[in-house]
Design an enzyme around this catalytic site. Structure first.
Site, PDB file in Angstrom:
ATOM      1  N   HIS A  80      -5.705 -13.107 -13.491  1.00 37.91           N
ATOM      2  CA  HIS A  80      -4.341 -13.823 -13.179  1.00 37.91           C
ATOM      3  C   HIS A  80      -4.464 -15.207 -13.043  1.00 37.91           C
ATOM      4  O   HIS A  80      -5.350 -15.608 -12.528  1.00 37.91           O
ATOM      5  CB  HIS A  80      -3.855 -13.156 -11.736  1.00 37.91           C
ATOM      6  CG  HIS A  80      -2.806 -13.583 -11.162  1.00 37.91           C
ATOM      7  ND1 HIS A  80      -1.642 -13.111 -11.683  1.00 37.91           N
ATOM      8  CD2 HIS A  80      -2.439 -14.717 -10.180  1.00 37.91           C
ATOM      9  CE1 HIS A  80      -0.594 -13.768 -10.857  1.00 37.91           C
ATOM     10  NE2 HIS A  80      -1.087 -14.751  -9.933  1.00 37.91           N
ATOM     11  N   ASP A 159       7.030  -6.173  -2.647  1.00 42.39           N
ATOM     12  CA  ASP A 159       6.774  -7.753  -2.841  1.00 42.39           C
ATOM     13  C   ASP A 159       8.040  -8.420  -3.724  1.00 42.39           C
ATOM     14  O   ASP A 159       8.514  -9.659  -3.131  1.00 42.39           O
ATOM     15  CB  ASP A 159       5.594  -7.849  -3.762  1.00 42.39           C
ATOM     16  CG  ASP A 159       5.483  -9.388  -4.229  1.00 42.39           C
ATOM     17  OD1 ASP A 159       5.213 -10.250  -3.734  1.00 42.39           O
ATOM     18  OD2 ASP A 159       5.562  -9.553  -5.751  1.00 42.39           O
ATOM     19  N   ARG A 166      11.725 -14.888   0.920  1.00 39.79           N
ATOM     20  CA  ARG A 166      10.738 -16.052   1.054  1.00 39.79           C
ATOM     21  C   ARG A 166      11.176 -17.443   0.483  1.00 39.79           C
ATOM     22  O   ARG A 166      11.284 -18.454   1.029  1.00 39.79           O
ATOM     23  CB  ARG A 166       9.488 -15.693   0.569  1.00 39.79           C
ATOM     24  CG  ARG A 166       8.389 -14.971   1.526  1.00 39.79           C
ATOM     25  CD  ARG A 166       7.153 -14.341   0.855  1.00 39.79           C
ATOM     26  NE  ARG A 166       6.332 -15.440   0.714  1.00 39.79           N
ATOM     27  CZ  ARG A 166       5.296 -15.408  -0.425  1.00 39.79           C
ATOM     28  NH1 ARG A 166       5.240 -14.413  -1.423  1.00 39.79           N
ATOM     29  NH2 ARG A 166       4.509 -16.616  -0.912  1.00 39.79           N
ATOM     30  N   SER A 181       0.739 -11.032  -1.858  1.00 40.46           N
ATOM     31  CA  SER A 181       1.710 -11.114  -2.912  1.00 40.46           C
ATOM     32  C   SER A 181       1.036 -11.036  -4.504  1.00 40.46           C
ATOM     33  O   SER A 181       1.411 -10.049  -5.273  1.00 40.46           O
ATOM     34  CB  SER A 181       2.645 -12.301  -2.992  1.00 40.46           C
ATOM     35  OG  SER A 181       3.452 -12.413  -4.321  1.00 40.46           O
ATOM     36  N   LYS A 185       0.143  -7.062  -6.744  1.00 40.93           N
ATOM     37  CA  LYS A 185       0.471  -6.777  -8.045  1.00 40.93           C
ATOM     38  C   LYS A 185      -0.844  -6.377  -8.962  1.00 40.93           C
ATOM     39  O   LYS A 185      -0.827  -5.413  -9.899  1.00 40.93           O
ATOM     40  CB  LYS A 185       1.239  -7.887  -8.733  1.00 40.93           C
ATOM     41  CG  LYS A 185       2.553  -8.033  -8.068  1.00 40.93           C
ATOM     42  CD  LYS A 185       3.501  -9.146  -8.689  1.00 40.93           C
ATOM     43  CE  LYS A 185       2.984 -10.648  -7.783  1.00 40.93           C
ATOM     44  NZ  LYS A 185       4.070 -11.433  -7.555  1.00 40.93           N
TER      45      LYS A 185
END
Ligand code: URA
Length: 426
Positions: A80, A159, A166, A181, A185
């Protein structure tokens, strides 16, 4: 909820049960948005312990569908990036790591604002299907060692709700909220091992290396606590990665790296990320051996062949990549050494000529984007091209000006070497 808000407002840690109650209520819609927002703001001010952040990640990861990869043999690896300009490392490292026979199972997102998304880059290849069913995804990871798909509809619904709130309540910039968050995932997508590329600098979420290090440390700790081997690299985003920004242009540059002829900075970050994925899957290899093995996969052609096979497997026709009709140079306003290139301005300019989305509904022009001619430390003469804009329509003067403004010059060369990979957090 009032008790939870008061507790966090007083700076006290929430218990796992309280966090589960909060996330279940957010997912079911039983908790009002104003109460959720109040708790998010209290978390922003008061922070969370690492235990709370792990509990929050766990609860969010299990708020919807999860992918069970346990039926696939081997250590499944994922990667990621916190998002950057010109960041096409996934297109490179996914086939590179898969060419070792290591299963790569990756869910990616679309781009919004000045940063691009991997799914958009892949969809610039005509026919490439990122909409894989869970069954197809699993069987492809099992028999081809590589599958990449867009996130399914019901992965981490908590999320999605929290992020939307947010975004409009000034509570995005909180380390535990960002870390949970991202990691929720990753955990829901089922991989056993995760490599994180935490970027810092002008084009990134984290503006300096200290913030990036704290975020990386927290995400690595959360991952390891939840049973996922996790490593993070801290990488510089003070100038775009590589020379190409824009979807099909980035695919072409990724191909260059896989053939061993790509730009140095992009090759270095991609190989380092890939080597860390390899060592998570094969702990018996040292990082130096893994780097050497990655270079070998490039020079023997195995990496690029895996890329071509992957594109075919997901339905794409690489020889039909779109090319832009118009190419417009931007010239250096003065002579000197390039001292910086503002990634966010380059990202915004490429978005304005069609390569990205300002809103979720915008349609992307896959062929458009920017190719830089000069990077940090290079010398440029007045009126020499510093970038070429690729577009379907003639670009507005304001965009050309913005690209020129992104470059800073100095008469003398900087003594400072640009350090691309600042640290590795294990
Ligand atoms: N990316 C995410 O997925 N979540 C955040 O909170 C920030 C960046």
């Amino acid at each position: 909820m009032v008790d939870l808000i008061l507790k966090k407002r007083a700076g006290l840690p929430l218990s796992p049960e309280e966090i589960q109650f909060f996330i279940s209520g957010v997912t079911s819609g039983d908790i009002a948005d104003y109460q959720t927002s109040a708790l998010l703001m209290a978390i922003c001010f008061r922070g969370m312990t690492q235990q709370e952040a792990s509990d929050l990640t766990f609860a969010m990861a299990n708020s919807g569908d999860t992918l069970d990869l346990s039926g696939v043999p081997g250590v499944k690896v994922d990667k990621h990036s916190t998002g950057g300009v010109g960041d096409k490392t996934t297109l490179i490292l996914a086939p590179l790591v898969a060419s070792f026979g290591i299963p790569v199972a990756k869910m990616s997102g679309r781009g919004l604002g000045h940063t691009g998304g991997t799914i958009d880059k892949l969809e610039s290849i005509p026919g490439f299907n990122t909409n894989l069913s869970a069954d197809t995804f699993l069987s492809q990871v099992r028999d081809f060692h590589l599958a990449l798909a867009g996130q399914t509809g019901n992965l981490t619904p908590a999320d999605k709700k929290l992020y939307a709130l947010r975004d409009v309540t000034g509570t995005v910039e909180s380390l535990p909220l960002i870390a949970s968050s991202v990691m929720s995932k990753k955990v829901a997508s089922g991989a056993d091992a995760i490599v994180l590329d935490v970027k810092f600098g002008r084009g990134a979420f984290m503006k300096n290396v200290h913030e990036a290090r704290a975020l990386a440390r927290l995400m690595v700790d959360i991952g390891n606590q939840l049973g996922r081997r996790t490593t993070a690299l801290l990488t510089d985003m003070n100038e775009p990665l590589g020379y190409a920004i824009g979807n099909s242009l980035e695919v072409l540059e990724a191909i260059d790296v896989l053939k061993g002829t790509g730009p140095r900075d992009l090759s270095e970050v991609s190989i380092m990320l890939a080597a860390n994925m390899v060592t998570l899957a094969k702990p018996e290899l040292s990082i130096d051996d893994a780097i050497a093995a990655c270079c070998d996969k490039i020079f023997t052609g195995e990496a690029i062949n895996t890329f071509y096979a992957w594109v075919l497997r997901q339905g794409g026709f690489i020889d039909q990549l779109p090319h832009a009709r118009i190419q417009t140079p931007v010239y250096a306003p003065k002579e000197g050494y390039v001292t910086s290139i503002d990634s966010s301005l380059i990202g915004l300019s490429s978005m304005q000529i069609g390569a990205g989305r300002a809103t979720k509904e915008d349609v992307i022009d896959y062929s458009s984007g920017i190719v830089l001619c000069k990077k940090y430390g290079e010398f440029v003469k007045t009126n020499e091209p510093i970038a070429i804009l690729h577009s379907s329509n003639p670009p507005e003067q304001t965009v050309l000006d913005m690209v020129a403004k992104a470059f800073s010059f100095n008469k003398v060369a900087s003594e400072e070497k640009s350090l691309l990979i600042h640290d590795i957090i294990r």
